[in-house]
Design a protein around this motif. Structure first.
Motif, PDB file in Angstrom:
ATOM      1  N   LEU A  20       0.837  -1.213   0.000  1.00  0.00           N
ATOM      2  CA  LEU A  20       0.000   0.000   0.000  1.00  0.00           C
ATOM      3  C   LEU A  20       0.862   1.250   0.000  1.00  0.00           C
ATOM      4  N   THR A  31      -5.103   5.332  -1.019  1.00  0.00           N
ATOM      5  CA  THR A  31      -5.764   4.263  -0.279  1.00  0.00           C
ATOM      6  C   THR A  31      -7.110   4.797   0.196  1.00  0.00           C
ATOM      7  N   GLU A  34      -8.815   0.679   4.113  1.00  0.00           N
ATOM      8  CA  GLU A  34      -7.765  -0.188   4.639  1.00  0.00           C
ATOM      9  C   GLU A  34      -8.287  -0.878   5.887  1.00  0.00           C
ATOM     10  N   MET A  47      -7.616   0.841  -3.436  1.00  0.00           N
ATOM     11  CA  MET A  47      -6.809   1.966  -3.894  1.00  0.00           C
ATOM     12  C   MET A  47      -7.437   2.530  -5.158  1.00  0.00           C
TER      13      MET A  47
END
Length: 134
Positions: A20, A31, A34, A47
């Protein structure tokens, strides 16, 4: 027939947290989600960059990765830009972040100005000016 559809990819990274951060730095991906897995990895992450979006997760199974045969592994992700200048800027950003260069920026016989790099886990990313399907 009219169909509303989008196309998205998913990737299992052995170190998804590092992936990431690298994808943010190298390609400017943002991002947008998450979700940690409680073991130091990623259960699910998303993403995006403009109209591009994909998901990734921590590869706990040790999935096989294709190996290069000649210059390339034979598949990967392709991101289309409007201009060669955008392609060149992305190449500079990606290589500054340590991307493994597969192909430097060049104009193909079919008119696509593009480059290809591999990320730290070997996934290949191509950025070019051709827009498939148009």
């Amino acid at each position: 027939m009219t169909t509303t559809a989008t196309f998205h990819a998913y990737f299992g990274y052995r170190d998804a947290v590092a992936a990431l951060r690298w994808l943010e730095k190298a390609f400017g991906f943002e991002t947008s989600m998450e979700v940690p897995d409680g073991k130091g990895g990623i259960m699910h992450a998303e993403m995006r960059y403009g109209g591009v979006a994909f998901t990734l997760f921590t590869d706990e199974q040790g999935y096989d990765r294709p190996t290069r045969k000649g210059e390339t592994v034979g598949h990967g992700m392709y991101v289309a830009f409007d201009t060669p200048a955008e392609v060149d800027a992305m190449f500079a950003q990606a290589t500054a972040a340590g991307a493994d260069v597969v192909w430097k920026p060049e104009l193909t016989e079919w008119g696509n100005y593009r480059f290809r790099v591999a990320d730290p886990e070997g996934y290949e990313w191509t950025f070019g000016t051709h827009r498939p399907g148009r």
